[in-house]
Design an enzyme around this catalytic site. Structure first.
Site, PDB file in Angstrom:
ATOM      1  N   TYR A   1       4.672  87.872 -15.267  1.00  0.00           N
ATOM      2  CA  TYR A   1       4.861  89.276 -14.915  1.00  0.00           C
ATOM      3  C   TYR A   1       6.206  89.471 -14.238  1.00  0.00           C
ATOM      4  O   TYR A   1       6.760  88.544 -13.644  1.00  0.00           O
ATOM      5  CB  TYR A   1       3.704  89.836 -14.092  1.00  0.00           C
ATOM      6  CG  TYR A   1       3.593  89.476 -12.632  1.00  0.00           C
ATOM      7  CD1 TYR A   1       4.289  90.172 -11.651  1.00  0.00           C
ATOM      8  CD2 TYR A   1       2.693  88.483 -12.215  1.00  0.00           C
ATOM      9  CE1 TYR A   1       4.133  89.885 -10.311  1.00  0.00           C
ATOM     10  CE2 TYR A   1       2.532  88.185 -10.873  1.00  0.00           C
ATOM     11  CZ  TYR A   1       3.263  88.885  -9.923  1.00  0.00           C
ATOM     12  OH  TYR A   1       3.105  88.597  -8.597  1.00  0.00           O
TER      13      TYR A   1
ATOM     14  N   ASN B   1     -11.366  92.020  -6.611  1.00  0.00           N
ATOM     15  CA  ASN B   1     -10.075  92.161  -7.302  1.00  0.00           C
ATOM     16  C   ASN B   1     -10.168  93.010  -8.572  1.00  0.00           C
ATOM     17  O   ASN B   1      -9.859  92.547  -9.672  1.00  0.00           O
ATOM     18  CB  ASN B   1      -9.532  90.773  -7.657  1.00  0.00           C
ATOM     19  CG  ASN B   1      -8.491  90.276  -6.668  1.00  0.00           C
ATOM     20  OD1 ASN B   1      -8.060  91.016  -5.784  1.00  0.00           O
ATOM     21  ND2 ASN B   1      -8.103  89.033  -6.794  1.00  0.00           N
TER      22      ASN B   1
ATOM     23  N   ARG C   1      -9.138  95.323 -11.379  1.00  0.00           N
ATOM     24  CA  ARG C   1      -7.923  95.769 -12.061  1.00  0.00           C
ATOM     25  C   ARG C   1      -8.355  96.494 -13.332  1.00  0.00           C
ATOM     26  O   ARG C   1      -8.566  95.866 -14.378  1.00  0.00           O
ATOM     27  CB  ARG C   1      -7.020  94.582 -12.402  1.00  0.00           C
ATOM     28  CG  ARG C   1      -6.612  93.730 -11.200  1.00  0.00           C
ATOM     29  CD  ARG C   1      -5.658  94.473 -10.276  1.00  0.00           C
ATOM     30  NE  ARG C   1      -5.156  93.599  -9.230  1.00  0.00           N
ATOM     31  CZ  ARG C   1      -5.714  93.426  -8.052  1.00  0.00           C
ATOM     32  NH1 ARG C   1      -6.853  94.072  -7.767  1.00  0.00           N
ATOM     33  NH2 ARG C   1      -5.179  92.626  -7.143  1.00  0.00           N
TER      34      ARG C   1
ATOM     35  N   LYS D   1     -12.928  94.674   3.477  1.00  0.00           N
ATOM     36  CA  LYS D   1     -11.659  95.060   4.102  1.00  0.00           C
ATOM     37  C   LYS D   1     -11.475  96.559   3.926  1.00  0.00           C
ATOM     38  O   LYS D   1     -11.600  97.058   2.805  1.00  0.00           O
ATOM     39  CB  LYS D   1     -10.504  94.297   3.443  1.00  0.00           C
ATOM     40  CG  LYS D   1     -10.601  92.782   3.603  1.00  0.00           C
ATOM     41  CD  LYS D   1      -9.692  92.039   2.634  1.00  0.00           C
ATOM     42  CE  LYS D   1     -10.304  91.996   1.243  1.00  0.00           C
ATOM     43  NZ  LYS D   1      -9.494  91.177   0.284  1.00  0.00           N
TER      44      LYS D   1
ATOM     45  N   ALA E   1      -1.344  89.505  -0.324  1.00  0.00           N
ATOM     46  CA  ALA E   1      -1.997  89.516   0.985  1.00  0.00           C
ATOM     47  C   ALA E   1      -3.502  89.293   0.864  1.00  0.00           C
ATOM     48  O   ALA E   1      -4.102  88.584   1.682  1.00  0.00           O
ATOM     49  CB  ALA E   1      -1.716  90.825   1.704  1.00  0.00           C
ATOM     50  N   GLY E   2      -4.126  89.920  -0.147  1.00  0.00           N
ATOM     51  CA  GLY E   2      -5.563  89.727  -0.317  1.00  0.00           C
ATOM     52  C   GLY E   2      -5.919  88.293  -0.648  1.00  0.00           C
ATOM     53  O   GLY E   2      -6.920  87.750  -0.160  1.00  0.00           O
ATOM     54  N   ASP E   3      -5.095  87.650  -1.469  1.00  0.00           N
ATOM     55  CA  ASP E   3      -5.329  86.240  -1.807  1.00  0.00           C
ATOM     56  C   ASP E   3      -5.162  85.364  -0.571  1.00  0.00           C
ATOM     57  O   ASP E   3      -5.931  84.420  -0.355  1.00  0.00           O
ATOM     58  CB  ASP E   3      -4.343  85.790  -2.884  1.00  0.00           C
ATOM     59  CG  ASP E   3      -4.419  86.633  -4.145  1.00  0.00           C
ATOM     60  OD1 ASP E   3      -5.522  87.128  -4.457  1.00  0.00           O
ATOM     61  OD2 ASP E   3      -3.381  86.795  -4.806  1.00  0.00           O
TER      62      ASP E   3
END
Length: 332
Positions: free
Chosen positions: A92, A173, A175, A232, A262-264
């Site tokens: 990406y 997650n 998407r 969160k 940040a989430g990972d």
């Protein structure tokens, strides 16, 4: 190969091409790095002393070899990664705002991603890629909703994990664009993964988008099955349930440089705290500290603070933690 990894992260890796700040069409050069949700989590876990394997598929190409090298040099075991002779490694492109206000330039500090992963090696992940000796020896197996959304075969792999004896950690997650023609099934498929997992992490905003619920207590009532449910929310407070008990832990004050990863990083910190026997509050604090490392730097993979500084931060009384600035906690 690690004979008995404490954690296994299952999912795609992506090569990231980071453009120069400004409009993408004006970037003459790109900086290369490694990304992908589960790969990011794996790199945080090893920094926190948790032996970790990454299970995935990469193409038989330079980008695939780059990912294997980057993860391996980070300390992650990559022996369970399959090399696909026919499909390419996904990539990406990340464009970063310079804030000039000219053309398609983004505001300063904002970023936008363009993915090239259709038909990638990782999209062909299937139950056949699960290495029994790696999965069965792990204390926890982590994956995300990104992996589930990649393809029908990847979904079959995740369902095989849920049906196994493995202790499964699942990060929602969500998407929407990844689901394609399967989007109408996303809510029910993801709900099944939440109910079938032992540890679940989700953002209140994405939970509302998928399930129509964003209140932590209501989410717990809807999903009582996972022992650990972590929510969160937009107020920068994380609610963590361990069975029927609940803790609410605020995030640290910081200046955000970039939100990607940040989430990972939070997931890696929380899981490391869980695997190493930390208290319910300290698991969340460790997640916040790792997320802060990602939020205050460029790049997908968080750089975890020195162990002594992490320990000092975890030992803070609640009042001091609630008013602390991340930069002060990790200052040399």
């Amino acid at each position: 190969m690690l004979s008995s990894p404490r954690a296994v992260c299952v999912g795609e890796g992506l090569v990231v091409l980071v453009a120069e700040p400004g409009a993408l069409e004006d970037s003459d050069s790109f900086r290369r790095s490694a990304g992908g949700a589960e790969a990011n989590v794996a790199r945080v876990l090893v920094q926190l002393g948790v032996s970790t394997s990454w299970l995935s598929r990469v193409g038989d190409d330079g980008f695939g070899r780059y990912l294997l090298r980057q993860l391996g040099e980070s300390g992650v075991d990559v022996s369970a990664v399959s090399v696909d002779p026919a499909r390419p490694t996904g990539i990406y492109v990340k464009e970063r705002g310079a804030g000039t206000g000219v053309g398609h330039d983004l505001p300063r500090g904002e970023s936008r991603m363009t993915y090239f992963r259709t038909g990638s090696a990782a999209s062909a992940l299937s139950a056949e890629d699960l290495v029994p000796t790696v999965i069965e020896g792990a204390a926890i197996v982590h994956l995300s909703g990104i992996t589930v959304a990649l393809s029908a075969s990847a979904e079959s792999m995740s369902k095989a994990l849920l049906a196994s004896a493995a202790t499964v950690s699942f990060d929602l997650n969500f998407r929407p664009a990844l689901w394609g023609s399967r989007i109408s099934d996303a809510s029910s498929v993801l709900a099944d993964h939440v109910r079938g997992s032992d540890v679940v992490l989700m953002g209140a905003d994405e939970a509302h988008e998928v399930f129509g619920i964003n209140d932590p207590a209501a989410l717990r009532a809807e999903f009582p099955e996972p022992r650990h449910l972590v929510v969160k929310n937009d107020a920068h407070v994380v609610t963590a349930f361990d069975g029927s008990s609940r803790v609410d832990v605020p995030a640290l004050t910081l200046d955000v440089v970039e939100k990607i990863g940040a989430g990972d990083a939070f997931a890696g910190g929380f899981l490391a705290g869980l695997l190493t026997g930390h208290s319910a509050v300290d698991r969340v604090r460790l997640g916040h500290l790792c997320a802060a490392g990602a939020l205050t730097a460029h790049g997908d993979a968080a750089e975890v603070a020195d162990p002594s500084r992490l320990a000092a931060a975890l030992a803070l009384p609640d009042a001091e933690w609630n008013s602390a600035r991340f930069a002060d906690l990790v200052a040399q």
